[in-house]
Write a protein that holds these residues in place. Structure first.
Motif, PDB file in Angstrom:
ATOM      1  N   PRO A 119      49.605  43.460  42.371  1.00 43.04           N
ATOM      2  CA  PRO A 119      49.164  44.544  41.474  1.00 43.04           C
ATOM      3  C   PRO A 119      47.649  44.664  41.363  1.00 43.04           C
ATOM      4  CG  PRO A 119      50.399  42.853  40.271  1.00 43.04           C
ATOM      5  CD  PRO A 119      50.534  42.541  41.709  1.00 43.04           C
ATOM      6  N   ALA A 120      46.934  43.538  41.460  1.00 47.58           N
ATOM      7  CA  ALA A 120      45.466  43.611  41.400  1.00 47.58           C
ATOM      8  C   ALA A 120      44.920  44.334  42.618  1.00 47.58           C
ATOM      9  CB  ALA A 120      44.870  42.210  41.293  1.00 47.58           C
ATOM     10  N   ARG A 121      45.465  44.039  43.795  1.00 48.90           N
ATOM     11  CA  ARG A 121      45.022  44.733  45.009  1.00 48.90           C
ATOM     12  C   ARG A 121      45.355  46.223  44.940  1.00 48.90           C
ATOM     13  NH1 ARG A 121      43.368  41.246  48.930  1.00 48.90           N
ATOM     14  NH2 ARG A 121      43.925  39.052  48.595  1.00 48.90           N
ATOM     15  N   ALA A 122      46.523  46.536  44.423  1.00 46.32           N
ATOM     16  CA  ALA A 122      46.911  47.947  44.300  1.00 46.32           C
ATOM     17  C   ALA A 122      45.979  48.697  43.359  1.00 46.32           C
ATOM     18  CB  ALA A 122      48.355  48.046  43.806  1.00 46.32           C
ATOM     19  N   ALA A 123      45.505  47.995  42.322  1.00 45.92           N
ATOM     20  CA  ALA A 123      44.595  48.621  41.357  1.00 45.92           C
ATOM     21  C   ALA A 123      43.145  48.574  41.813  1.00 45.92           C
ATOM     22  CB  ALA A 123      44.723  47.922  40.000  1.00 45.92           C
ATOM     23  N   GLY A 124      42.857  47.824  42.903  1.00 41.49           N
ATOM     24  CA  GLY A 124      41.476  47.675  43.347  1.00 41.49           C
ATOM     25  C   GLY A 124      40.648  46.844  42.389  1.00 41.49           C
ATOM     26  N   ARG A 125      41.290  45.889  41.729  1.00 43.89           N
ATOM     27  CA  ARG A 125      40.623  45.051  40.733  1.00 43.89           C
ATOM     28  C   ARG A 125      40.860  43.580  41.037  1.00 43.89           C
ATOM     29  NH1 ARG A 125      38.635  49.166  40.341  1.00 43.89           N
ATOM     30  NH2 ARG A 125      38.325  50.527  38.526  1.00 43.89           N
ATOM     31  N   VAL A 126      40.136  42.714  40.335  1.00 41.71           N
ATOM     32  CA  VAL A 126      40.233  41.272  40.524  1.00 41.71           C
ATOM     33  C   VAL A 126      40.863  40.636  39.292  1.00 41.71           C
ATOM     34  CG1 VAL A 126      38.855  39.158  40.647  1.00 41.71           C
ATOM     35  CG2 VAL A 126      38.340  41.046  42.167  1.00 41.71           C
ATOM     36  N   VAL A 127      41.728  39.665  39.529  1.00 37.69           N
ATOM     37  CA  VAL A 127      42.278  38.804  38.491  1.00 37.69           C
ATOM     38  C   VAL A 127      41.767  37.398  38.758  1.00 37.69           C
ATOM     39  CG1 VAL A 127      44.396  37.686  37.670  1.00 37.69           C
ATOM     40  CG2 VAL A 127      44.337  40.169  38.011  1.00 37.69           C
ATOM     41  N   ILE A 128      41.086  36.792  37.773  1.00 37.83           N
ATOM     42  CA  ILE A 128      40.559  35.431  37.923  1.00 37.83           C
ATOM     43  C   ILE A 128      41.123  34.571  36.794  1.00 37.83           C
ATOM     44  CG2 ILE A 128      38.529  33.979  38.175  1.00 37.83           C
ATOM     45  CD1 ILE A 128      36.870  36.451  38.759  1.00 37.83           C
ATOM     46  N   PRO A 129      42.171  33.795  37.065  1.00 36.54           N
ATOM     47  CA  PRO A 129      42.653  32.879  36.022  1.00 36.54           C
ATOM     48  C   PRO A 129      41.814  31.615  35.978  1.00 36.54           C
ATOM     49  CG  PRO A 129      44.023  32.694  37.975  1.00 36.54           C
ATOM     50  CD  PRO A 129      42.992  33.766  38.265  1.00 36.54           C
ATOM     51  N   ALA A 130      41.830  30.949  34.825  1.00 33.51           N
ATOM     52  CA  ALA A 130      41.212  29.620  34.681  1.00 33.51           C
ATOM     53  C   ALA A 130      39.752  29.608  35.096  1.00 33.51           C
ATOM     54  CB  ALA A 130      42.004  28.589  35.487  1.00 33.51           C
ATOM     55  N   ALA A 131      38.960  30.456  34.478  1.00 28.52           N
ATOM     56  CA  ALA A 131      37.542  30.567  34.847  1.00 28.52           C
ATOM     57  C   ALA A 131      36.616  29.856  33.869  1.00 28.52           C
ATOM     58  CB  ALA A 131      37.143  32.047  34.926  1.00 28.52           C
ATOM     59  N   GLY A 132      37.172  29.020  32.978  1.00 26.98           N
ATOM     60  CA  GLY A 132      36.339  28.369  31.979  1.00 26.98           C
ATOM     61  C   GLY A 132      35.963  26.949  32.341  1.00 26.98           C
ATOM     62  N   PHE A 133      35.776  26.110  31.314  1.00 21.68           N
ATOM     63  CA  PHE A 133      35.394  24.714  31.554  1.00 21.68           C
ATOM     64  C   PHE A 133      36.424  24.044  32.440  1.00 21.68           C
ATOM     65  CE2 PHE A 133      35.651  20.204  30.545  1.00 21.68           C
ATOM     66  CZ  PHE A 133      34.337  19.803  30.739  1.00 21.68           C
ATOM     67  N   TYR A 134      37.699  24.155  32.075  1.00 22.40           N
ATOM     68  CA  TYR A 134      38.764  23.651  32.940  1.00 22.40           C
ATOM     69  C   TYR A 134      39.125  24.740  33.949  1.00 22.40           C
ATOM     70  CZ  TYR A 134      39.295  19.779  29.680  1.00 22.40           C
ATOM     71  OH  TYR A 134      39.055  18.662  28.908  1.00 22.40           O
ATOM     72  N   GLY A 135      39.252  24.351  35.191  1.00 28.53           N
ATOM     73  CA  GLY A 135      39.588  25.313  36.243  1.00 28.53           C
ATOM     74  C   GLY A 135      38.370  25.834  36.964  1.00 28.53           C
ATOM     75  N   GLY A 136      37.512  26.544  36.247  1.00 31.41           N
ATOM     76  CA  GLY A 136      36.396  27.240  36.876  1.00 31.41           C
ATOM     77  C   GLY A 136      35.256  26.345  37.309  1.00 31.41           C
ATOM     78  N   LEU A 137      34.812  25.445  36.440  1.00 29.71           N
ATOM     79  CA  LEU A 137      33.634  24.632  36.767  1.00 29.71           C
ATOM     80  C   LEU A 137      33.884  23.730  37.973  1.00 29.71           C
ATOM     81  CD1 LEU A 137      31.844  23.371  33.523  1.00 29.71           C
ATOM     82  CD2 LEU A 137      30.875  24.685  35.412  1.00 29.71           C
ATOM     83  N   ARG A 309      35.610  43.282  46.010  1.00 36.63           N
ATOM     84  CA  ARG A 309      36.820  42.500  46.247  1.00 36.63           C
ATOM     85  C   ARG A 309      37.947  42.895  45.299  1.00 36.63           C
ATOM     86  NH1 ARG A 309      36.532  36.481  48.041  1.00 36.63           N
ATOM     87  NH2 ARG A 309      38.464  37.313  48.910  1.00 36.63           N
ATOM     88  N   SER A 310      39.168  42.525  45.678  1.00 35.01           N
ATOM     89  CA  SER A 310      40.326  42.758  44.817  1.00 35.01           C
ATOM     90  C   SER A 310      41.350  41.661  45.058  1.00 35.01           C
ATOM     91  CB  SER A 310      40.939  44.138  45.082  1.00 35.01           C
ATOM     92  OG  SER A 310      41.460  44.212  46.398  1.00 35.01           O
ATOM     93  N   GLY A 311      42.301  41.538  44.142  1.00 28.57           N
ATOM     94  CA  GLY A 311      43.353  40.540  44.250  1.00 28.57           C
ATOM     95  C   GLY A 311      43.202  39.440  43.223  1.00 28.57           C
ATOM     96  N   ALA A 312      44.141  38.486  43.233  1.00 32.37           N
ATOM     97  CA  ALA A 312      44.091  37.320  42.351  1.00 32.37           C
ATOM     98  C   ALA A 312      43.317  36.219  43.051  1.00 32.37           C
ATOM     99  CB  ALA A 312      45.495  36.857  41.992  1.00 32.37           C
ATOM    100  N   LEU A 313      42.165  35.863  42.516  1.00 28.42           N
ATOM    101  CA  LEU A 313      41.226  34.966  43.185  1.00 28.42           C
ATOM    102  C   LEU A 313      40.760  33.870  42.233  1.00 28.42           C
ATOM    103  CD1 LEU A 313      38.944  37.706  44.789  1.00 28.42           C
ATOM    104  CD2 LEU A 313      40.830  36.499  45.916  1.00 28.42           C
ATOM    105  N   ALA A 314      40.506  32.688  42.787  1.00 23.46           N
ATOM    106  CA  ALA A 314      39.827  31.651  42.019  1.00 23.46           C
ATOM    107  C   ALA A 314      38.373  32.058  41.810  1.00 23.46           C
ATOM    108  CB  ALA A 314      39.909  30.314  42.757  1.00 23.46           C
ATOM    109  N   LEU A 315      37.739  31.466  40.801  1.00 26.19           N
ATOM    110  CA  LEU A 315      36.375  31.863  40.449  1.00 26.19           C
ATOM    111  C   LEU A 315      35.430  31.766  41.639  1.00 26.19           C
ATOM    112  CD1 LEU A 315      34.361  32.727  38.259  1.00 26.19           C
ATOM    113  CD2 LEU A 315      34.096  30.301  37.662  1.00 26.19           C
ATOM    114  N   ALA A 316      35.512  30.654  42.398  1.00 24.53           N
ATOM    115  CA  ALA A 316      34.598  30.459  43.526  1.00 24.53           C
ATOM    116  C   ALA A 316      34.976  31.286  44.743  1.00 24.53           C
ATOM    117  CB  ALA A 316      34.544  28.978  43.910  1.00 24.53           C
TER     118      ALA A 316
END
Length: 341
Positions: A119-137, A309-316
């Motif tokens: 759905p993120a690619r279809a919308a042309g948007r990015v989904v980034i889960p876990a972008a905080g202290f845990y997950g993202g750093l 970019r688009s899709g479900a992606l990790a922060l990095a």
């Protein structure tokens, strides 16, 4: 209207982390909309008439879409994310927004990568889960260390908190999050089989040497999403784990003008690749507060006119890890061991 001129919506704005995120966005001069379940709580947290406040219920898609209308990015700070991530992200994408959350819950991050990429690619948007202290750093640090040309043998993430004063949201999430914890063994995600003995880890002063426990958070999911490693493991100092498990441990208490607690943290990422071991890390104050500059810097990156970019992606994956670490260094935390900063 171009995305860079549209505001950032913060869901769970009246919560502990959400308030840090709102303040950081305003400090940066970014337009922001405070969104939450309760109009009264939003007004209490943000009495200023100049801040746009919109109530919306997590189980009411129409109210969420209306709250996010006209925004460019939604930052979800409202846990448990096992309950909020899917509906808030779906409403964000329907409203034409990128989506970021700060979950430490492995199952939530896994579901976001699996269910929201299409759905993120279809919308042309990015989904980034876990972008905080845990997950993202940890994702940023490991990505900054890794070579793209050689297989990764092992990634170890070691976190020490001198104290962990948990918020009400952290306690609620802990009660809700009963999914088996996962690690990477043999290149695959498998349930954690805790080691009988984990070696102590020596951090910088004043934290120093700490007894450690194997406790994987969402960084296992973010790292394994885009980095091929034979082993990924996460360690937390035993004292922090005892704090968060103790029902009598108080919530964080504000000690400075930024609203931070006195908590000190250090995160070290050790990466073994091609016969070499490299190490990088961060240290700073208050894991809840430091999440705010991370996600606001990420949102600012998504707002750039050139972002495609688009899709479900990790922060990095979604953004340049070195660029983000450079932006955070000396402002939100201290980065060490990354030679190109």
């Amino acid at each position: 209207m171009h995305s860079s001129a549209r505001p950032i919506a913060v869901y769970g704005a009246a919560g502990h982390t959400g308030q840090f995120v709102i303040r950081e966005a305003r400090r940066r001069g970014l337009s922001v909309v405070a969104v939450g379940r309760s109009a009264a709580r939003l007004q209490e947290a943000f009495p200023a008439a100049t801040l746009t406040k919109r109530p919306a219920l997590v189980d009411d898609p129409v109210s969420l879409e209306l709250a996010f209308a006209g925004c460019a990015v939604v930052i979800n700070c409202s846990g448990p994310f096992l309950d909020t991530a899917a509906p808030v992200a779906a409403a964000a994408l329907t409203a034409g927004c990128h989506y970021i959350d700060v979950t430490a819950e492995q199952a939530s991050a896994q579901a976001s990568f699996a269910d929201l990429d299409r759905p993120a690619r279809a919308a042309g948007r990015v989904v980034i889960p876990a972008a905080g202290f845990y997950g993202g750093l940890a994702d940023l640090l490991a990505s900054a260390l890794a070579s793209t040309h050689t297989a990764i043998d092992e990634i170890t993430v070691a976190v020490a908190l001198d104290r962990w004063w948990p918020t009400a949201g952290t306690r609620k999430t802990g009660e809700r999050n009963n999914a088996p914890r996962l690690v990477v063994r043999g290149g695959s995600l498998v349930p954690l089989d805790p080691s009988a003995h984990v070696s102590d880890w020596t951090f910088s002063s004043p934290i120093g040497q700490q007894a450690m426990v194997e406790v994987p958070f969402s960084e296992t999911i973010t790292l394994s999403h885009h980095m091929q490693a034979a082993t990924i493991r996460s360690l937390l100092n035993r004292r922090a784990l005892e704090d968060v498990r103790d029902a009598s441990t108080p919530a964080p208490t504000r000690v400075d003008e930024q609203g931070r607690s006195a908590q000190r943290f250090e995160m070290v990422v050790q990466l073994r690749q091609g016969g070499e071991t490299s190490t990088a890390g961060v240290r700073g104050q208050d894991i809840y507060a430091v999440t705010a500059p991370i996600v606001i810097d990420a949102a600012a990156g998504l707002l750039a006119p050139s972002y495609q970019r688009s899709g479900a992606l990790a922060l990095a994956e979604a953004l340049d890890p070195l660029q983000l670490l450079r932006a955070l260094h000396g402002r939100a935390l201290e980065v060490f061991g990354v030679a190109t900063l």
